[in-house]
Each structure stands twice: as C-alpha cells, then as structure tokens.
Design an enzyme around this catalytic site. Structure first.
Site, PDB file in Angstrom:
ATOM      1  N   ALA A  66       0.870  -1.171   0.000  1.00 38.58           N
ATOM      2  CA  ALA A  66       0.000   0.000   0.000  1.00 38.58           C
ATOM      3  C   ALA A  66       0.911   1.227   0.000  1.00 38.58           C
ATOM      4  O   ALA A  66       2.065   1.158   0.426  1.00 38.58           O
ATOM      5  CB  ALA A  66      -0.873  -0.015   1.242  1.00 38.58           C
ATOM      6  N   GLY A 110       0.663  -4.973   1.052  1.00 38.54           N
ATOM      7  CA  GLY A 110      -0.559  -5.053   0.244  1.00 38.54           C
ATOM      8  C   GLY A 110      -0.314  -5.710  -1.113  1.00 38.54           C
ATOM      9  O   GLY A 110      -1.213  -6.321  -1.686  1.00 38.54           O
ATOM     10  N   GLU A 113      -0.524  -9.274  -0.513  1.00 44.71           N
ATOM     11  CA  GLU A 113      -1.928  -9.588  -0.188  1.00 44.71           C
ATOM     12  C   GLU A 113      -2.792  -9.634  -1.450  1.00 44.71           C
ATOM     13  O   GLU A 113      -3.641 -10.501  -1.590  1.00 44.71           O
ATOM     14  CB  GLU A 113      -2.455  -8.552   0.813  1.00 44.71           C
ATOM     15  CG  GLU A 113      -1.734  -8.652   2.143  1.00 44.71           C
ATOM     16  CD  GLU A 113      -2.148  -7.571   3.128  1.00 44.71           C
ATOM     17  OE1 GLU A 113      -1.797  -6.398   2.911  1.00 44.71           O
ATOM     18  OE2 GLU A 113      -2.836  -7.898   4.101  1.00 44.71           O
ATOM     19  N   GLU A 133       4.830  -5.135   7.192  1.00 49.42           N
ATOM     20  CA  GLU A 133       4.097  -4.037   7.838  1.00 49.42           C
ATOM     21  C   GLU A 133       4.553  -3.789   9.268  1.00 49.42           C
ATOM     22  O   GLU A 133       4.478  -2.668   9.770  1.00 49.42           O
ATOM     23  CB  GLU A 133       2.587  -4.335   7.833  1.00 49.42           C
ATOM     24  CG  GLU A 133       1.914  -4.253   6.470  1.00 49.42           C
ATOM     25  CD  GLU A 133       1.859  -5.579   5.736  1.00 49.42           C
ATOM     26  OE1 GLU A 133       2.688  -6.473   6.039  1.00 49.42           O
ATOM     27  OE2 GLU A 133       0.989  -5.731   4.855  1.00 49.42           O
TER      28      GLU A 133
END
Ligand code: CO8
Length: 259
Positions: A66, A110, A113, A133
């Site tokens: 992200a 992300g 993911e 993260e």
C-alpha cells in the site's frame, strides 16, 4: 472510467491488467484501488472475457505494498470511515471468473496480499514475497495474515509477519505460495498462455471449479464435500457437459456454448 495508474488490454478472451506506477514500485494508492476495482468488475461482467492476468509494470516490483506516503498522515478515523481497502474484497476477491497474479520482483505488504487474492500465483525467479508491515508499526490489513497462513502454514506465516523477512521465489514454490516459478523473461508469456488455456475451457465449469477449490478454504470438510457434490450435479445439467462428453467419445475437441 478512464485509467491513469493501470493498463488494461484484451487479448482474445484474456484480460491483461498491469499496475502502472513503476516509479513508486507499483505502490497501491487509492486511485490504483479504485481503478483495479473497476477493471475487475468490468472483466467479471464481460461475457467475451474468460480469464485475467494481473501483473506489475517494470521488472522490479509486482507491487511494493500500500502507498506508505498516502497512509503516513491519515488518521485512524479515516481508515475506519473509508473502510480502507474493503473495495478489493468486494470487486477483486469476489470475481466469479478466474484470474492469475504474475509476480516479478517485490510483492510486499498489500502487494503480497493482492497477489494472494488471485486464484493462483505464477512467479518469476526474481519474485520476493513479504509482509513487512510490522516494521511500519502496523500489520497486514488486506487479508495477508489469513491468506498467507492458509497458504504456507503457521510457522512460516508467523515468522514472516513478526520479522518482515522476505521469501524468495524458490522458497515460495516449496511452501506452495505459488503454483510455479519461471524465468523472469518468460513470466508474462507463461501467465498469458496459462490464462488462454483456462479461457478455452467450458465457462460454467471454469467458474464452478474455482468456487469448489475456494470452498476448501472457507468451509469445513463435510460442508465442502457436500457443496462440491451439489455443484457437480448442477454442471451435469449443462449443454457443455453433453458436448464435452460427446466430444470425448467422438475423439474431437468440444465446442462450448457457455450454458
Ligand atoms: N509506498 C509508497 N512508495 C513506495 C513504496 C510504498 N509501499 N515502496 C516503494 N516506494 C517508492 C520509494 O519511496 C521510492 O520513491 P522515491 O524514488 O520517490 O524515493 C521508489 O518507490 C523506489 O523505492 P526504493 O528507492 O525504496 O527502492 P529500493 O530498491 O531501495 O527498495 C524496497 C525496494 C525494499 C521494496 C523498498 O522500497 C521498501 O521497503 N518499500 C516498502 C515496502 C513495504 O513496507 N510495504 C508494506 C507497505 S504497508 C502495506 O502494504 C499495508 C497494507 C494493508 C493496508 C490495509 C489498511 C486497512
């Protein structure tokens, strides 16, 4: 919707979607999110399209996570009120038609993911997967702790989430995170070839096979086996089942109607 951060191309019955922010290692900002959601929803609704491939532009990254710069000053209330990233669950995970993640370089946070939301991952030998993260004071927020653990088991998932360590392509293949590893130069061709193979299958059987394998993740064994039997029974009512079995007996390729 016109796209600025992704590229979408139709190659016969295969949709190729490319995250296109190579200067930021394809980091997933809210614009990428909105555009990908739109592209996946359109792919799923377009009867001419039968399989999709998601990849990242450039050799360095599928997606490095992200967008940290966008998240850095965002207050917690915004994450909650916007239900940050929930759109992926709705538009990307819930697609009924299959899609493959073709991963070269970094698939972190992300990015890892999103790759794990695919029906399967084909990795280049340069791929690196990780959930770093924790180093930013947070944790996976798009399903990573759940999908990674189901894919590779508790020990590896826990180690990766707690240390932020990356897994290279060879380890990812041994751990069953990816279906196979190919030389980086061949990644896109291999992914598109595999997608074309899937696109040539009877469409209803394709959607139901996908649903069945996903059931194994989402239900207990008895419920999964019962649902599989019922879905199998539904497929036996299709014209493509009559055609597929007749074609086998007559030693010719099947011609699919998609019903
Ligand atoms: N976000 C924003 N920009 C990024 C990101 C990112 N995730 N990753 C890389 N970039 C940018 C860099 O800032 C740099 O930009 P600039 O040139 O303007 O400085 C450019 O991409 C190139 O990156 P580097 O110079 O850092 O390249 P290196 O080869 O030195 O390093 C790495 C590559 C190791 C991949 C490094 O860039 C890195 O560690 N990136 C961050 C990886 C990371 O921590 N990802 C997890 C992010 S958090 C997350 O994904 C949470 C998801 C769940 C949210 C759900 C909320 C509900």
């Amino acid at each position: 919707m016109s796209y600025e951060t992704i590229l979408v191309e139709q190659r016969d019955a295969v949709t190729l979607i490319t995250i296109n922010r190579p200067q930021a290692l394809n980091a997933l900002n809210t614009q990428v999110l909105a555009e990908l959601s739109d592209a996946f929803a359109k792919y799923d609704a377009d009867p001419s399209q039968r399989c999709a491939v998601l990849t990242g532009s450039g050799e360095k990254a599928f997606a490095a996570g992200a967008d940290i710069k966008q998240m850095a000053d965002k207050p917690a209330s915004d994450f909650f009120l916007e239900d940050f990233f929930s759109g992926w669950q709705r538009d990307v995970v819930a697609t009924r038609k299959p899609w493959i993640a073709a991963v070269a370089g970094f698939a972190l946070g992300g990015g890892c993911e999103v790759a794990m939301m695919a029906d399967f991952i084909i990795a280049a030998d340069t791929a690196k997967f990780g959930q770093p993260e924790i180093k930013l004071g947070v944790a996976p927020g798009m399903g990573g702790s759940q999908r990674l653990t189901r894919a590779v088991g508790k020990a590896k998932a826990m180690e990766m989430c707690l240390t932020g360590r990356m897994m290279d392509a060879a380890e990812a293949e041994r751990a069953s995170l990816v279906s196979r590893v190919v030389p980086a130069a061949d990644l896109l061709d291999e992914a598109l070839k595999t997608a074309a193979t899937i696109a040539a299958m009877p469409p209803m059987a394709t959607m139901i096979n996908k649903e069945m394998v996903n059931l194994a993740f989402e239900s207990g064994l008895n419920q999964g086996v019962l649902s599989e039997r019922r879905l199998f029974q539904i497929l036996t009512a299709t014209e493509d089942k009559m055609e597929g079995m007749a074609a086998f007996v007559e030693k010719r390729p099947g011609v699919w109607k998609g019903r």
